[in-house]
Scaffold this motif. Structure first.
Motif, short mmCIF file in Angstrom:
data_model
loop_
_atom_site.label_atom_id
_atom_site.label_comp_id
_atom_site.label_asym_id
_atom_site.label_seq_id
_atom_site.Cartn_x
_atom_site.Cartn_y
_atom_site.Cartn_z
N VAL A 215 -28.75 32.59 10.24
CA VAL A 215 -27.99 31.39 10.64
C VAL A 215 -28.67 30.12 10.13
N LEU A 216 -30.00 30.05 10.27
CA LEU A 216 -30.74 28.87 9.83
C LEU A 216 -30.66 28.66 8.33
N THR A 217 -30.89 29.74 7.57
CA THR A 217 -30.87 29.61 6.11
C THR A 217 -29.46 29.30 5.61
N ALA A 218 -28.46 29.90 6.26
CA ALA A 218 -27.07 29.61 5.88
C ALA A 218 -26.74 28.15 6.15
N ALA A 219 -27.21 27.63 7.29
CA ALA A 219 -26.97 26.22 7.61
C ALA A 219 -27.64 25.31 6.58
N SER A 220 -28.85 25.66 6.16
CA SER A 220 -29.55 24.86 5.15
C SER A 220 -28.81 24.89 3.81
N LEU A 221 -28.20 26.02 3.51
CA LEU A 221 -27.43 26.12 2.27
C LEU A 221 -26.23 25.18 2.25
N VAL A 222 -25.74 24.84 3.44
CA VAL A 222 -24.60 23.92 3.54
C VAL A 222 -25.08 22.46 3.59
N ILE A 223 -26.11 22.20 4.42
CA ILE A 223 -26.53 20.82 4.69
C ILE A 223 -27.41 20.24 3.58
N MET A 224 -28.39 21.00 3.12
CA MET A 224 -29.37 20.46 2.19
C MET A 224 -28.80 20.03 0.84
N PRO A 225 -27.88 20.78 0.22
CA PRO A 225 -27.33 20.30 -1.05
C PRO A 225 -26.57 18.97 -0.91
N VAL A 226 -25.86 18.80 0.20
CA VAL A 226 -25.13 17.55 0.43
C VAL A 226 -26.11 16.38 0.52
N LEU A 227 -27.18 16.56 1.30
CA LEU A 227 -28.20 15.52 1.43
C LEU A 227 -28.90 15.27 0.10
N GLY A 228 -29.24 16.36 -0.59
CA GLY A 228 -29.97 16.24 -1.84
C GLY A 228 -29.20 15.47 -2.90
N VAL A 229 -27.95 15.81 -3.09
CA VAL A 229 -27.13 15.13 -4.09
C VAL A 229 -26.93 13.66 -3.71
N ALA A 230 -26.68 13.39 -2.43
CA ALA A 230 -26.49 12.01 -1.97
C ALA A 230 -27.74 11.17 -2.23
N LYS A 231 -28.91 11.73 -1.94
CA LYS A 231 -30.15 10.97 -2.13
C LYS A 231 -30.46 10.76 -3.61
N GLN A 232 -30.15 11.74 -4.44
CA GLN A 232 -30.38 11.55 -5.87
C GLN A 232 -29.49 10.45 -6.44
N ARG A 233 -28.25 10.41 -5.99
CA ARG A 233 -27.34 9.35 -6.45
C ARG A 233 -27.79 7.98 -5.95
N LEU A 234 -28.19 7.94 -4.68
CA LEU A 234 -28.68 6.68 -4.13
C LEU A 234 -29.98 6.26 -4.80
N GLY A 235 -30.83 7.24 -5.10
CA GLY A 235 -32.09 6.95 -5.78
C GLY A 235 -31.85 6.32 -7.14
N ALA A 236 -30.83 6.81 -7.85
CA ALA A 236 -30.48 6.25 -9.16
C ALA A 236 -29.98 4.82 -9.01
N ARG A 237 -29.15 4.56 -7.99
CA ARG A 237 -28.61 3.21 -7.80
C ARG A 237 -29.69 2.22 -7.37
N LEU A 238 -30.66 2.71 -6.58
CA LEU A 238 -31.73 1.85 -6.09
C LEU A 238 -32.93 1.80 -7.04
N ASN A 239 -32.85 2.62 -8.09
CA ASN A 239 -33.99 2.77 -9.01
C ASN A 239 -35.23 3.22 -8.23
N SER A 240 -35.02 4.17 -7.32
CA SER A 240 -36.09 4.66 -6.44
C SER A 240 -36.40 6.12 -6.74
N GLY A 241 -37.51 6.33 -7.43
CA GLY A 241 -37.95 7.69 -7.70
C GLY A 241 -38.32 8.45 -6.45
N ALA A 242 -38.81 7.71 -5.43
CA ALA A 242 -39.18 8.35 -4.16
C ALA A 242 -37.95 8.96 -3.50
N THR A 243 -36.84 8.21 -3.50
CA THR A 243 -35.60 8.69 -2.89
C THR A 243 -35.04 9.88 -3.67
N ALA A 244 -35.02 9.76 -4.99
CA ALA A 244 -34.53 10.86 -5.82
C ALA A 244 -35.40 12.10 -5.65
#
Length: 204
Positions: free
Chosen positions: A118-147
């Motif tokens: 259940v935990l790993t399945a939940a991470s498979l749903v939640i983590m990619p959404v967060l990861g992609v969002a942060k990478q896009r925001l990191g690009a807009r903010l020019n923030s390597g830490a966020t990406a």
């Protein structure tokens, strides 16, 4: 005189901070429950995955620090946060790599765990959404830490997938070695991403 950033930049910075807080809370929950599930099932892969949550949570703390108070507009703070996230990648790689080598050497077979699934399945749903969002925001903010934190979220999903594949492969085909082999690949990716984060390439 420093030019004030546009409102959209400030809004994105606040969004990053909120997403990092959510990630931190999730990592604490994921790590605690993962340790319980791994210990109960005697699954070293689950335990290793749960321990890696502590390192990923560290990346969230770094980004929260980066976008809090006067540091929000500080290029110096960004540089420090970027390098700190890079170090957290290098802390993550040994957790995954060493455990994978131990599993291969001992022929350890991951055990079934309902809570772990259940935990790993939940991470498979939640983590990619967060990861992609942060990478896009990191690009807009020019923030390597966020990406970089976003990349760690994607690696979290990848390790969760490895645990699930190991469980399924062992149960269906006796392919116990799938989990540690995938783990070694993920560890190599973590080293590579850490090197790029250190150089400031994650925001590109």
């Amino acid at each position: 005189m420093t030019t004030a950033p546009p409102r959209s930049w400030i809004k994105d910075a606040r969004t990053v901070r909120l997403l990092s807080w959510f990630s931190l809370i999730w990592m604490v929950l994921e790590g605690a429950l993962g340790l319980v599930a791994g210990g109960t099932a005697g699954s070293v892969s689950l335990i290793g995955w749960a321990l890696s949550s502590a390192v990923e949570g560290l990346a969230s703390i770094i980004v929260i620090w980066r976008f809090t108070g006067s540091r929000t507009l500080s290029e110096t703070a960004e540089g420090r946060a970027q390098k700190a996230v890079a170090v957290s990648f290098w802390l993550l790689a040994p957790y995954i790599g060493i455990q994978s080598l131990i599993d291969l050497a001992t022929g350890h077979r991951a055990e079934n765990s309902v809570l772990g699934i259940v935990l790993t399945a939940a991470s498979l749903v939640i983590m990619p959404v967060l990861g992609v969002a942060k990478q896009r925001l990191g690009a807009r903010l020019n923030s390597g830490a966020t990406a970089g934190e976003g990349t760690q979220n994607l690696l979290c999903a990848a390790t969760a997938a490895a645990v699930l594949i190991g469980l399924a492969g062992n149960a269906l085909f006796g392919a116990w070695w799938l989990d540690p082999v995938i783990g070694l690949i993920i560890a190599a990716v973590a080293v590579k991403e850490g090197r790029e984060a250190w150089k400031g390439e994650d925001c590109c």
